[in-house]
Design a protein around this motif. Sequence first.
Motif, PDB file in Angstrom:
ATOM      1  N   HIS A  39      -2.004  -3.802  19.435  1.00  0.00           N
ATOM      2  CA  HIS A  39      -2.248  -4.874  18.470  1.00  0.00           C
ATOM      3  C   HIS A  39      -1.930  -4.356  17.069  1.00  0.00           C
ATOM      4  CE1 HIS A  39      -4.952  -6.209  21.794  1.00  0.00           C
ATOM      5  NE2 HIS A  39      -4.314  -7.350  21.517  1.00  0.00           N
ATOM      6  N   ALA A  40      -1.128  -5.126  16.358  1.00  0.00           N
ATOM      7  CA  ALA A  40      -0.745  -4.742  14.994  1.00  0.00           C
ATOM      8  C   ALA A  40      -1.847  -5.132  14.013  1.00  0.00           C
ATOM      9  CB  ALA A  40       0.558  -5.427  14.611  1.00  0.00           C
ATOM     10  N   PHE A  41      -2.066  -4.289  13.006  1.00  0.00           N
ATOM     11  CA  PHE A  41      -2.985  -4.606  11.910  1.00  0.00           C
ATOM     12  C   PHE A  41      -2.504  -3.903  10.650  1.00  0.00           C
ATOM     13  CE2 PHE A  41      -4.701  -0.789  13.770  1.00  0.00           C
ATOM     14  CZ  PHE A  41      -5.233  -0.059  12.718  1.00  0.00           C
ATOM     15  N   VAL A  42      -3.001  -4.380   9.513  1.00  0.00           N
ATOM     16  CA  VAL A  42      -2.546  -3.889   8.214  1.00  0.00           C
ATOM     17  C   VAL A  42      -3.744  -3.365   7.430  1.00  0.00           C
ATOM     18  CG1 VAL A  42      -1.399  -4.550   6.060  1.00  0.00           C
ATOM     19  CG2 VAL A  42      -0.682  -5.580   8.210  1.00  0.00           C
ATOM     20  N   VAL A  43      -3.534  -2.247   6.721  1.00  0.00           N
ATOM     21  CA  VAL A  43      -4.554  -1.665   5.847  1.00  0.00           C
ATOM     22  C   VAL A  43      -3.963  -1.609   4.438  1.00  0.00           C
ATOM     23  CG1 VAL A  43      -5.891   0.409   5.299  1.00  0.00           C
ATOM     24  CG2 VAL A  43      -5.580  -0.287   7.689  1.00  0.00           C
ATOM     25  N   TYR A  44      -4.698  -2.167   3.474  1.00  0.00           N
ATOM     26  CA  TYR A  44      -4.274  -2.135   2.065  1.00  0.00           C
ATOM     27  C   TYR A  44      -5.030  -1.021   1.354  1.00  0.00           C
ATOM     28  CZ  TYR A  44      -2.039  -6.678   2.587  1.00  0.00           C
ATOM     29  OH  TYR A  44      -1.215  -7.712   2.964  1.00  0.00           O
ATOM     30  N   LYS A  45      -4.307  -0.263   0.521  1.00  0.00           N
ATOM     31  CA  LYS A  45      -4.936   0.765  -0.296  1.00  0.00           C
ATOM     32  C   LYS A  45      -4.441   0.616  -1.736  1.00  0.00           C
ATOM     33  CE  LYS A  45      -5.785   4.190   3.253  1.00  0.00           C
ATOM     34  NZ  LYS A  45      -5.562   5.575   3.692  1.00  0.00           N
ATOM     35  N   ALA A  46      -5.374   0.771  -2.673  1.00  0.00           N
ATOM     36  CA  ALA A  46      -5.051   0.766  -4.098  1.00  0.00           C
ATOM     37  C   ALA A  46      -5.646   2.026  -4.695  1.00  0.00           C
ATOM     38  CB  ALA A  46      -5.622  -0.473  -4.779  1.00  0.00           C
ATOM     39  N   GLY A  48      -5.398   4.942  -3.660  1.00  0.00           N
ATOM     40  CA  GLY A  48      -5.895   5.790  -2.583  1.00  0.00           C
ATOM     41  C   GLY A  48      -7.140   5.274  -1.882  1.00  0.00           C
ATOM     42  N   GLU A  49      -7.734   4.187  -2.352  1.00  0.00           N
ATOM     43  CA  GLU A  49      -8.942   3.611  -1.759  1.00  0.00           C
ATOM     44  C   GLU A  49      -8.587   2.398  -0.919  1.00  0.00           C
ATOM     45  OE1 GLU A  49     -12.184   4.723  -2.195  1.00  0.00           O
ATOM     46  OE2 GLU A  49     -11.373   6.430  -3.316  1.00  0.00           O
ATOM     47  N   ARG A  50      -9.230   2.265   0.241  1.00  0.00           N
ATOM     48  CA  ARG A  50      -9.026   1.088   1.075  1.00  0.00           C
ATOM     49  C   ARG A  50      -9.630  -0.130   0.379  1.00  0.00           C
ATOM     50  NH1 ARG A  50      -9.677   0.580   7.570  1.00  0.00           N
ATOM     51  NH2 ARG A  50      -9.077  -1.610   7.694  1.00  0.00           N
ATOM     52  N   VAL A  51      -8.857  -1.223   0.306  1.00  0.00           N
ATOM     53  CA  VAL A  51      -9.294  -2.457  -0.358  1.00  0.00           C
ATOM     54  C   VAL A  51      -8.948  -3.647   0.528  1.00  0.00           C
ATOM     55  CG1 VAL A  51      -9.030  -1.500  -2.700  1.00  0.00           C
ATOM     56  CG2 VAL A  51      -7.101  -2.670  -1.610  1.00  0.00           C
ATOM     57  N   PRO A  52      -9.617  -4.784   0.284  1.00  0.00           N
ATOM     58  CA  PRO A  52      -9.227  -5.983   1.032  1.00  0.00           C
ATOM     59  C   PRO A  52      -7.839  -6.447   0.605  1.00  0.00           C
ATOM     60  CG  PRO A  52     -11.106  -6.435  -0.428  1.00  0.00           C
ATOM     61  CD  PRO A  52     -10.736  -5.000  -0.603  1.00  0.00           C
ATOM     62  N   SER A  53      -7.227  -7.265   1.421  1.00  0.00           N
ATOM     63  CA  SER A  53      -5.906  -7.791   1.090  1.00  0.00           C
ATOM     64  C   SER A  53      -5.963  -8.536  -0.239  1.00  0.00           C
ATOM     65  CB  SER A  53      -5.430  -8.756   2.176  1.00  0.00           C
ATOM     66  OG  SER A  53      -4.304  -9.483   1.723  1.00  0.00           O
ATOM     67  N   PRO A  54      -5.055  -8.228  -1.163  1.00  0.00           N
ATOM     68  CA  PRO A  54      -5.051  -8.934  -2.444  1.00  0.00           C
ATOM     69  C   PRO A  54      -4.593 -10.386  -2.287  1.00  0.00           C
ATOM     70  CG  PRO A  54      -3.137  -7.530  -2.277  1.00  0.00           C
ATOM     71  CD  PRO A  54      -3.999  -7.230  -1.078  1.00  0.00           C
ATOM     72  N   LEU A  55      -4.039 -10.725  -1.140  1.00  0.00           N
ATOM     73  CA  LEU A  55      -3.525 -12.062  -0.919  1.00  0.00           C
ATOM     74  C   LEU A  55      -4.567 -13.014  -0.333  1.00  0.00           C
ATOM     75  CD1 LEU A  55      -0.081 -11.018   0.558  1.00  0.00           C
ATOM     76  CD2 LEU A  55      -0.684 -11.473  -1.825  1.00  0.00           C
TER      77      LEU A  55
END
Length: 129
Positions: A39-46, A48-55
């Motif tokens: 299963h594909a999934f996406v991780v957002y980092k800003a 260097g910190e994991r953050v929720p999707s900005p979208l």
Amino acid sequence: MSEIAATTVHEAYAFACMRCGHGWEQAYEIEHHVDASNHAFVVYKADGERVPSPLSTPTCANCGGHVVRIMRAGRVSGVQQLLQKSRAQAPAGPLPAQEPQDEPVAATAAPRADHHWHLADLLHPFHRK
């Protein structure tokens, strides 16, 4: 369950809060993963910190509002550069007298060093006459 990092993409977005007018830009590392169940999934980092999707539900750091316009990167910095350029080219002394015009012209002032961006600042360069 182990996960395998497929690819990492770098994206940047510009944001403008429709509540308070605050504008900012943020760069993200977007990691595309596939878990052990394929299963594909996406991780957002800003930064260097994991953050929720900005979208999904961006939040204004200035007022906490969630009505935020998302734009391509460069919109906020482009406005900042235009304002700095216009401040550098502003004439010293009084303005010469001008002929009356059909439409009123809004006065503009150079922002202070502690100025935070308002929606009008961000949208002014895109105004069509």
